[in-house]
Design a protein around this motif. Sequence first.
Motif, PDB file in Angstrom:
ATOM      1  N   GLU A 173       6.197   9.060  -3.337  1.00  0.00           N
ATOM      2  CA  GLU A 173       7.663   8.913  -3.402  1.00  0.00           C
ATOM      3  C   GLU A 173       8.354   9.402  -2.123  1.00  0.00           C
ATOM      4  OE1 GLU A 173       9.322   9.338  -7.754  1.00  0.00           O
ATOM      5  OE2 GLU A 173       7.647  10.714  -7.463  1.00  0.00           O
ATOM      6  N   GLU A 174       7.783  10.466  -1.525  1.00  0.00           N
ATOM      7  CA  GLU A 174       8.368  10.951  -0.257  1.00  0.00           C
ATOM      8  C   GLU A 174       8.196   9.913   0.849  1.00  0.00           C
ATOM      9  OE1 GLU A 174       6.756  14.835   0.665  1.00  0.00           O
ATOM     10  OE2 GLU A 174       7.573  15.665  -1.197  1.00  0.00           O
ATOM     11  N   CYS A 175       7.027   9.261   0.856  1.00  0.00           N
ATOM     12  CA  CYS A 175       6.793   8.212   1.862  1.00  0.00           C
ATOM     13  C   CYS A 175       7.797   7.093   1.686  1.00  0.00           C
ATOM     14  CB  CYS A 175       5.388   7.607   1.716  1.00  0.00           C
ATOM     15  SG  CYS A 175       4.091   8.758   2.052  1.00  0.00           S
ATOM     16  N   TYR A 176       7.989   6.715   0.423  1.00  0.00           N
ATOM     17  CA  TYR A 176       8.905   5.603   0.160  1.00  0.00           C
ATOM     18  C   TYR A 176      10.326   5.963   0.596  1.00  0.00           C
ATOM     19  CZ  TYR A 176      11.073   1.570  -1.789  1.00  0.00           C
ATOM     20  OH  TYR A 176      11.781   0.399  -1.903  1.00  0.00           O
ATOM     21  N   ALA A 177      10.715   7.193   0.312  1.00  0.00           N
ATOM     22  CA  ALA A 177      12.068   7.612   0.703  1.00  0.00           C
ATOM     23  C   ALA A 177      12.223   7.576   2.225  1.00  0.00           C
ATOM     24  CB  ALA A 177      12.332   9.014   0.168  1.00  0.00           C
ATOM     25  N   GLU A 178      11.135   7.909   2.939  1.00  0.00           N
ATOM     26  CA  GLU A 178      11.241   7.964   4.402  1.00  0.00           C
ATOM     27  C   GLU A 178      11.165   6.588   5.064  1.00  0.00           C
ATOM     28  OE1 GLU A 178       8.325  10.458   6.527  1.00  0.00           O
ATOM     29  OE2 GLU A 178       8.728   9.191   8.267  1.00  0.00           O
ATOM     30  N   VAL A 179      10.170   5.778   4.685  1.00  0.00           N
ATOM     31  CA  VAL A 179       9.963   4.514   5.424  1.00  0.00           C
ATOM     32  C   VAL A 179       9.894   3.268   4.530  1.00  0.00           C
ATOM     33  CG1 VAL A 179       8.740   5.643   7.342  1.00  0.00           C
ATOM     34  CG2 VAL A 179       7.422   4.757   5.422  1.00  0.00           C
ATOM     35  N   GLY A 180      10.088   3.449   3.212  1.00  0.00           N
ATOM     36  CA  GLY A 180      10.072   2.282   2.328  1.00  0.00           C
ATOM     37  C   GLY A 180       8.677   1.769   2.004  1.00  0.00           C
ATOM     38  N   SER A 181       7.647   2.610   2.135  1.00  0.00           N
ATOM     39  CA  SER A 181       6.272   2.202   1.789  1.00  0.00           C
ATOM     40  C   SER A 181       5.578   3.322   1.035  1.00  0.00           C
ATOM     41  CB  SER A 181       5.429   1.951   3.046  1.00  0.00           C
ATOM     42  OG  SER A 181       5.940   0.905   3.786  1.00  0.00           O
ATOM     43  N   GLN A 182       4.575   2.945   0.212  1.00  0.00           N
ATOM     44  CA  GLN A 182       3.817   3.983  -0.514  1.00  0.00           C
ATOM     45  C   GLN A 182       2.802   4.673   0.419  1.00  0.00           C
ATOM     46  OE1 GLN A 182       0.697   2.845  -0.726  1.00  0.00           O
ATOM     47  NE2 GLN A 182       0.838   0.649  -0.899  1.00  0.00           N
ATOM     48  N   ALA A 183       2.148   5.714  -0.136  1.00  0.00           N
ATOM     49  CA  ALA A 183       1.340   6.597   0.721  1.00  0.00           C
ATOM     50  C   ALA A 183       0.100   5.934   1.337  1.00  0.00           C
ATOM     51  CB  ALA A 183       0.922   7.840  -0.076  1.00  0.00           C
ATOM     52  N   VAL A 184      -0.457   4.892   0.669  1.00  0.00           N
ATOM     53  CA  VAL A 184      -1.663   4.285   1.254  1.00  0.00           C
ATOM     54  C   VAL A 184      -1.311   3.568   2.561  1.00  0.00           C
ATOM     55  CG1 VAL A 184      -3.567   2.670   0.898  1.00  0.00           C
ATOM     56  CG2 VAL A 184      -2.853   4.169  -0.964  1.00  0.00           C
ATOM     57  N   SER A 185      -0.183   2.849   2.555  1.00  0.00           N
ATOM     58  CA  SER A 185       0.276   2.225   3.803  1.00  0.00           C
ATOM     59  C   SER A 185       0.680   3.314   4.806  1.00  0.00           C
ATOM     60  CB  SER A 185       1.484   1.332   3.552  1.00  0.00           C
ATOM     61  OG  SER A 185       1.194   0.347   2.605  1.00  0.00           O
ATOM     62  N   TYR A 186       1.344   4.353   4.310  1.00  0.00           N
ATOM     63  CA  TYR A 186       1.848   5.422   5.193  1.00  0.00           C
ATOM     64  C   TYR A 186       0.698   6.141   5.907  1.00  0.00           C
ATOM     65  CZ  TYR A 186       4.932   9.329   6.573  1.00  0.00           C
ATOM     66  OH  TYR A 186       5.653  10.265   7.282  1.00  0.00           O
ATOM     67  N   THR A 187      -0.333   6.507   5.108  1.00  0.00           N
ATOM     68  CA  THR A 187      -1.438   7.274   5.713  1.00  0.00           C
ATOM     69  C   THR A 187      -2.237   6.415   6.704  1.00  0.00           C
ATOM     70  OG1 THR A 187      -2.796   6.789   3.764  1.00  0.00           O
ATOM     71  CG2 THR A 187      -1.742   8.956   3.832  1.00  0.00           C
ATOM     72  N   THR A 188      -2.097   5.099   6.638  1.00  0.00           N
ATOM     73  CA  THR A 188      -2.761   4.227   7.625  1.00  0.00           C
ATOM     74  C   THR A 188      -1.859   3.986   8.834  1.00  0.00           C
ATOM     75  OG1 THR A 188      -3.788   3.093   5.762  1.00  0.00           O
ATOM     76  CG2 THR A 188      -3.987   2.038   7.900  1.00  0.00           C
ATOM     77  N   GLY A 189      -0.575   3.770   8.564  1.00  0.00           N
ATOM     78  CA  GLY A 189       0.348   3.393   9.634  1.00  0.00           C
ATOM     79  C   GLY A 189       0.655   4.531  10.608  1.00  0.00           C
ATOM     80  N   VAL A 190       0.761   5.752  10.082  1.00  0.00           N
ATOM     81  CA  VAL A 190       1.076   6.891  10.975  1.00  0.00           C
ATOM     82  C   VAL A 190      -0.046   7.063  12.035  1.00  0.00           C
ATOM     83  CG1 VAL A 190       1.421   9.396  11.082  1.00  0.00           C
ATOM     84  CG2 VAL A 190       2.542   8.053   9.287  1.00  0.00           C
ATOM     85  N   PRO A 191      -1.320   7.144  11.621  1.00  0.00           N
ATOM     86  CA  PRO A 191      -2.376   7.298  12.640  1.00  0.00           C
ATOM     87  C   PRO A 191      -2.528   6.091  13.566  1.00  0.00           C
ATOM     88  CG  PRO A 191      -3.314   7.462  10.407  1.00  0.00           C
ATOM     89  CD  PRO A 191      -1.852   7.278  10.240  1.00  0.00           C
ATOM     90  N   ALA A 192      -2.141   4.893  13.091  1.00  0.00           N
ATOM     91  CA  ALA A 192      -2.215   3.730  13.989  1.00  0.00           C
ATOM     92  C   ALA A 192      -1.200   3.916  15.119  1.00  0.00           C
ATOM     93  CB  ALA A 192      -1.945   2.448  13.214  1.00  0.00           C
ATOM     94  N   MET A 193       0.014   4.390  14.758  1.00  0.00           N
ATOM     95  CA  MET A 193       1.017   4.660  15.796  1.00  0.00           C
ATOM     96  C   MET A 193       0.519   5.779  16.722  1.00  0.00           C
ATOM     97  SD  MET A 193       3.344   7.021  16.899  1.00  0.00           S
ATOM     98  CE  MET A 193       3.850   8.114  15.583  1.00  0.00           C
ATOM     99  N   ILE A 194      -0.061   6.836  16.133  1.00  0.00           N
ATOM    100  CA  ILE A 194      -0.500   7.974  16.965  1.00  0.00           C
ATOM    101  C   ILE A 194      -1.616   7.521  17.921  1.00  0.00           C
ATOM    102  CG2 ILE A 194      -1.610  10.259  16.956  1.00  0.00           C
ATOM    103  CD1 ILE A 194      -0.211  10.809  14.266  1.00  0.00           C
ATOM    104  N   GLY A 195      -2.562   6.734  17.414  1.00  0.00           N
ATOM    105  CA  GLY A 195      -3.655   6.238  18.278  1.00  0.00           C
ATOM    106  C   GLY A 195      -3.093   5.457  19.452  1.00  0.00           C
ATOM    107  N   ALA A 196      -2.120   4.592  19.170  1.00  0.00           N
ATOM    108  CA  ALA A 196      -1.506   3.806  20.245  1.00  0.00           C
ATOM    109  C   ALA A 196      -0.796   4.728  21.239  1.00  0.00           C
ATOM    110  CB  ALA A 196      -0.527   2.795  19.652  1.00  0.00           C
ATOM    111  N   ALA A 197      -0.125   5.754  20.699  1.00  0.00           N
ATOM    112  CA  ALA A 197       0.579   6.702  21.581  1.00  0.00           C
ATOM    113  C   ALA A 197      -0.423   7.473  22.452  1.00  0.00           C
ATOM    114  CB  ALA A 197       1.424   7.663  20.754  1.00  0.00           C
TER     115      ALA A 197
END
Length: 399
Positions: free
Chosen positions: A331-355
């Motif tokens: 629910e916290e993930c959804y409140a922040e970015v509009g996605s559930q935690a499975v998408s969130y836990t994948t998307g955050v590290p993808a951004m970090i890897g690119a950074a």
Amino acid sequence: MGKALIIGAGGVASVVAHKCCQNPEVFEEICIASRTLSKCEALRDKLQGGKTKVSAAQVDADHTEELVALIKKEKPDIVIHVALPYQDLTIMDACLETGVDYVDTANYEPLDTAKFEYKWQWAYREKFEKAGITALLGSGFDPGVTSVFSAYAQKHYFDEIHTIDILDANAGDHGYPFATNFNPEINIREVTANGSYFENGKFIETEPMSIKRVYNFPEIGEKDMYLLHHEEMESLALNIKGIKRIRFWMTFSEKYLTHLRVLENVGMTSIEPIDFEGKQIVPLQFLKAVLPDPASLGPRTKGKTNIGCIFTGVKDGKEKSYYVYNVCDHEECYAEVGSQAVSYTTGVPAMIGAAMVMTGKWKKPGVYNVEEFDPDPFMEALNKFGLPWQESFAPDLVD
Ligand SMILES: NC(=O)c1ccc[n+]([C@@H]2O[C@H](COP(=O)([O-])OP(=O)(O)OC[C@H]3O[C@@H](n4cnc5c(N)ncnc54)[C@H](OP(=O)(O)O)[C@@H]3O)[C@@H](O)[C@H]2O)c1
């Protein structure tokens, strides 16, 4: 600093785009491109107006020439591939042709064989070295953060790691009798495949879901978990020196497994095309069409995920164990970015890897898995961008 081209506009891509916009010093500009332009435009409209400039484009990433044309037009510094694993090689080819760095979250899978392994992408090592560009493979959570956790444990806590148990628990409830938390086709191919684990230098295959344990997860409680094959074991077996055993465990509820068993028994999970009313259809692709879209689970999902690694080994001649994990609330993930935690836990590290690649911290010509780089800046970024980790030095071990 630069520009990223994000391929895909699904659950994970949406998180990547949001997170790039939260890191505008690195991502001055992003372009979101997938087959369905309207999805990319919807995401662009949601994210526009901040420091990061956002645009949308249409591309079929199965075709290298379309990708090359798009890359030449958009001129990104990096391509973040969060479409499907089937497109890994066409996108890597396009990056080679245009001299642009590459990041993904899942290794290549041929469309007609449910087999995922790194050999196809590792075969690009020399080409990427010669082109002077970086391909960072598997920068999601698992693979990704679990591999960074392994490099971190190796660097800071062990002289030698002997065993790794990777534990992926999802205690989220979306209220549907059956739905998958990420792309149903990829998810079902993964969980219906044979299991496997690495022991004493080789992989041992097991029947699907035939090895079960119960584990008491911090902040989640007791869950049934099953041994699966998972791609990070293949690279960790090579990159963690002295490793004797690696196992991967994922939690499934009895309800999920019962549905899956029925779907399998009636042939709905098959990837063999069948003739239906004069048309060839793939049962699993049809099933995907009738199941809820993972991106739609966000507003309905409650509960938490807990993903981490338990290590045993030796330090200064003494036996030692260590558990590092992240707990993420749907629910916290959804409140922040509009996605559930499975998408969130994948998307955050993808951004970090690119950074990591864009800032030069992980920039090296060639094809690499994440555990081959210094884990410290990545671990720091996890805390900063929404996936804080916790440690235990006396964890319950998996028998
Ligand atoms: N490492 C990890 O921890 C981890 C965990 C979960 C997922 N993943 C990976 O993350 C990726 C994305 O998952 P997801 O849940 O976001 O999936 P999803 O919601 O199904 O989204 C997939 C996206 O890819 C696009 N796409 C598919 N084929 C394409 C093509 N030929 N050309 C351009 N775009 C194409 C789709 O566009 P259309 O809708 O227009 O077809 C859709 O926007 C998958 O590869 C999955 O394996 C990794």
